[in-house]
Scaffold this motif. Structure first.
Motif, PDB file in Angstrom:
ATOM      1  N   ALA A 102      21.996  13.518   8.685  1.00  0.00           N
ATOM      2  CA  ALA A 102      21.424  14.418   7.832  1.00  0.00           C
ATOM      3  C   ALA A 102      19.973  14.580   7.985  1.00  0.00           C
ATOM      4  N   ILE A 103      19.531  15.814   8.138  1.00  0.00           N
ATOM      5  CA  ILE A 103      17.988  15.772   8.148  1.00  0.00           C
ATOM      6  C   ILE A 103      17.424  16.068   6.826  1.00  0.00           C
ATOM      7  N   ARG A 104      16.456  15.340   6.338  1.00  0.00           N
ATOM      8  CA  ARG A 104      15.753  15.439   4.924  1.00  0.00           C
ATOM      9  C   ARG A 104      14.367  15.492   5.136  1.00  0.00           C
ATOM     10  N   LEU A 105      13.604  16.438   4.595  1.00  0.00           N
ATOM     11  CA  LEU A 105      12.167  16.581   4.184  1.00  0.00           C
ATOM     12  C   LEU A 105      11.793  15.862   2.909  1.00  0.00           C
ATOM     13  N   PRO A 119       2.660  10.981   0.598  1.00  0.00           N
ATOM     14  CA  PRO A 119       1.621  11.687   1.212  1.00  0.00           C
ATOM     15  C   PRO A 119       1.096  11.319   2.749  1.00  0.00           C
ATOM     16  N   GLN A 120       1.947  10.245   3.248  1.00  0.00           N
ATOM     17  CA  GLN A 120       1.546   9.987   4.749  1.00  0.00           C
ATOM     18  C   GLN A 120       2.244  10.465   5.485  1.00  0.00           C
ATOM     19  N   ALA A 121       2.248  10.696   6.821  1.00  0.00           N
ATOM     20  CA  ALA A 121       3.059  11.197   7.893  1.00  0.00           C
ATOM     21  C   ALA A 121       4.089   9.957   8.252  1.00  0.00           C
ATOM     22  N   ALA A 122       5.488  10.424   8.230  1.00  0.00           N
ATOM     23  CA  ALA A 122       6.315   9.549   8.405  1.00  0.00           C
ATOM     24  C   ALA A 122       7.629  10.223   9.051  1.00  0.00           C
ATOM     25  N   VAL A 123       7.998   9.264   9.862  1.00  0.00           N
ATOM     26  CA  VAL A 123       9.687   9.661  10.569  1.00  0.00           C
ATOM     27  C   VAL A 123      10.441   8.584  10.526  1.00  0.00           C
ATOM     28  N   ALA A 124      11.615   8.462   9.964  1.00  0.00           N
ATOM     29  CA  ALA A 124      12.310   7.370   9.704  1.00  0.00           C
ATOM     30  C   ALA A 124      13.867   7.692   9.663  1.00  0.00           C
ATOM     31  N   ALA A 182      22.225   7.150   8.752  1.00  0.00           N
ATOM     32  CA  ALA A 182      22.821   8.601   8.245  1.00  0.00           C
ATOM     33  C   ALA A 182      21.985   9.571   8.092  1.00  0.00           C
ATOM     34  N   VAL A 183      20.694   9.231   7.777  1.00  0.00           N
ATOM     35  CA  VAL A 183      19.678  10.358   7.354  1.00  0.00           C
ATOM     36  C   VAL A 183      18.521  10.291   8.038  1.00  0.00           C
ATOM     37  N   LEU A 184      17.869  11.242   8.532  1.00  0.00           N
ATOM     38  CA  LEU A 184      16.799  11.256   9.369  1.00  0.00           C
ATOM     39  C   LEU A 184      15.554  11.811   8.254  1.00  0.00           C
ATOM     40  N   LEU A 185      14.450  11.018   8.197  1.00  0.00           N
ATOM     41  CA  LEU A 185      13.752  11.495   7.004  1.00  0.00           C
ATOM     42  C   LEU A 185      12.562  11.781   7.806  1.00  0.00           C
ATOM     43  N   ILE A 186      11.983  13.028   7.424  1.00  0.00           N
ATOM     44  CA  ILE A 186      10.610  13.519   7.873  1.00  0.00           C
ATOM     45  C   ILE A 186       9.888  14.066   6.799  1.00  0.00           C
ATOM     46  N   SER A 187       8.703  13.393   6.605  1.00  0.00           N
ATOM     47  CA  SER A 187       7.797  13.869   5.781  1.00  0.00           C
ATOM     48  C   SER A 187       7.142  15.279   5.816  1.00  0.00           C
ATOM     49  N   ARG A 188       6.675  15.877   4.965  1.00  0.00           N
ATOM     50  CA  ARG A 188       6.123  17.060   4.976  1.00  0.00           C
ATOM     51  C   ARG A 188       4.813  16.914   5.767  1.00  0.00           C
ATOM     52  N   PRO A 189       3.913  16.063   5.636  1.00  0.00           N
ATOM     53  CA  PRO A 189       2.822  15.873   6.595  1.00  0.00           C
ATOM     54  C   PRO A 189       3.143  15.776   7.874  1.00  0.00           C
ATOM     55  N   PRO A 245       5.453  19.855  18.105  1.00  0.00           N
ATOM     56  CA  PRO A 245       6.691  19.889  18.203  1.00  0.00           C
ATOM     57  C   PRO A 245       7.185  18.528  19.378  1.00  0.00           C
ATOM     58  N   ALA A 246       6.517  18.549  20.280  1.00  0.00           N
ATOM     59  CA  ALA A 246       6.841  17.511  21.272  1.00  0.00           C
ATOM     60  C   ALA A 246       6.704  16.261  20.629  1.00  0.00           C
ATOM     61  N   GLU A 247       5.717  15.889  19.975  1.00  0.00           N
ATOM     62  CA  GLU A 247       5.486  14.681  19.173  1.00  0.00           C
ATOM     63  C   GLU A 247       6.531  14.503  18.232  1.00  0.00           C
ATOM     64  N   LEU A 248       6.956  15.418  17.610  1.00  0.00           N
ATOM     65  CA  LEU A 248       8.167  15.175  16.520  1.00  0.00           C
ATOM     66  C   LEU A 248       9.317  14.717  17.177  1.00  0.00           C
ATOM     67  N   GLN A 249       9.552  15.434  18.551  1.00  0.00           N
ATOM     68  CA  GLN A 249      10.655  15.285  19.097  1.00  0.00           C
ATOM     69  C   GLN A 249      10.680  13.577  19.754  1.00  0.00           C
ATOM     70  N   ALA A 250       9.595  13.344  20.105  1.00  0.00           N
ATOM     71  CA  ALA A 250       9.730  12.043  20.607  1.00  0.00           C
ATOM     72  C   ALA A 250       9.661  10.919  19.461  1.00  0.00           C
ATOM     73  N   LEU A 251       9.204  11.107  18.426  1.00  0.00           N
ATOM     74  CA  LEU A 251       9.250  10.123  17.151  1.00  0.00           C
ATOM     75  C   LEU A 251      10.733  10.180  16.884  1.00  0.00           C
ATOM     76  N   VAL A 252      11.584  11.401  17.023  1.00  0.00           N
ATOM     77  CA  VAL A 252      12.889  11.380  16.551  1.00  0.00           C
ATOM     78  C   VAL A 252      13.692  10.616  17.505  1.00  0.00           C
ATOM     79  N   ALA A 253      13.340  10.733  18.922  1.00  0.00           N
ATOM     80  CA  ALA A 253      13.932   9.986  19.927  1.00  0.00           C
ATOM     81  C   ALA A 253      13.868   8.172  19.730  1.00  0.00           C
ATOM     82  N   HIS A 254      12.730   8.043  19.366  1.00  0.00           N
ATOM     83  CA  HIS A 254      12.380   6.585  18.845  1.00  0.00           C
ATOM     84  C   HIS A 254      13.413   6.169  17.824  1.00  0.00           C
TER      85      HIS A 254
END
Length: 169
Positions: free
Chosen positions: A20-23, A27-32, A37-44, A51-60
């Motif tokens: 499940a993808i959740r925003l 305050p900091q930029a984070a992808v975790a 079960a949950v892919l967390l993406i911060s608003r920053p 988009p390419a950097e976000l894809q790379a971090l999600v792949a990680h």
């Protein structure tokens, strides 16, 4: 639009239904990934990463799903070297994913370097700029004056080791 790009990575790993993808509002930029079960993406992160950097971090982060049990074992043992090795394995999964999808693997390093820069572009930017200006105008700032006072300079020079006999030859 950026979240749609993530679907490409998730579908490659057959994880579109698994996460499940959740925003999140932090305050900091984070992808975790949370509890596999949950892919967390911060608003920053969503706002400032390409988009390419976000894809790379999600792949990680998907790499963490593959090594989840190893991760939990190493955390329980406090194995810092093992955790660092797992991070490198996750980087490897991300690079292999990006290459398989004909995306640029250099975006992984850009995305990892970017969060440090994003801190400056968020709420902390004002403080960072104030410190920068302050260094230029030391006479006006009590903190900088204290740090650069002759007394503190002497302390720093005493604490740094002088040249040894071999270095002076």
């Amino acid at each position: 639009a950026k979240l749609a790009k993530i679907e490409k990575i998730l579908s490659y790993h057959r994880r579109t239904e698994a996460f499940a993808i959740r925003l999140i509002d932090v305050p900091q930029a984070a992808v975790a990934i949370h509890q596999r079960a949950v892919l967390l993406i911060s608003r920053p992160a969503l706002r400032n990463l390409s988009p390419a950097e976000l894809q790379a971090l999600v792949a990680h982060e998907i790499g963490h799903d593959y090594f989840w049990r190893d991760f939990e074992d190493k955390v329980a043992r406090g194995d810092k070297n093992g955790l660092q090795e797992l991070e490198l394995r996750c980087d490897g999964i991300a690079v292999l994913t990006l290459v398989a999808l004909q995306l640029d693997p250099a975006t992984l390093t850009d995305g990892l370097r970017n969060p440090a820069e994003l801190v400056r572009s968020s709420r902390c930017r004002r403080k960072w700029l104030q410190k920068r200006r302050c260094r230029r105008q030391r006479a006006r700032c009590r903190t900088c004056r204290t740090l650069s006072s002759p007394r503190n300079r002497r302390r720093r020079s005493r604490s740094s080791p002088g040249p040894t006999a071999q270095q002076s030859k």
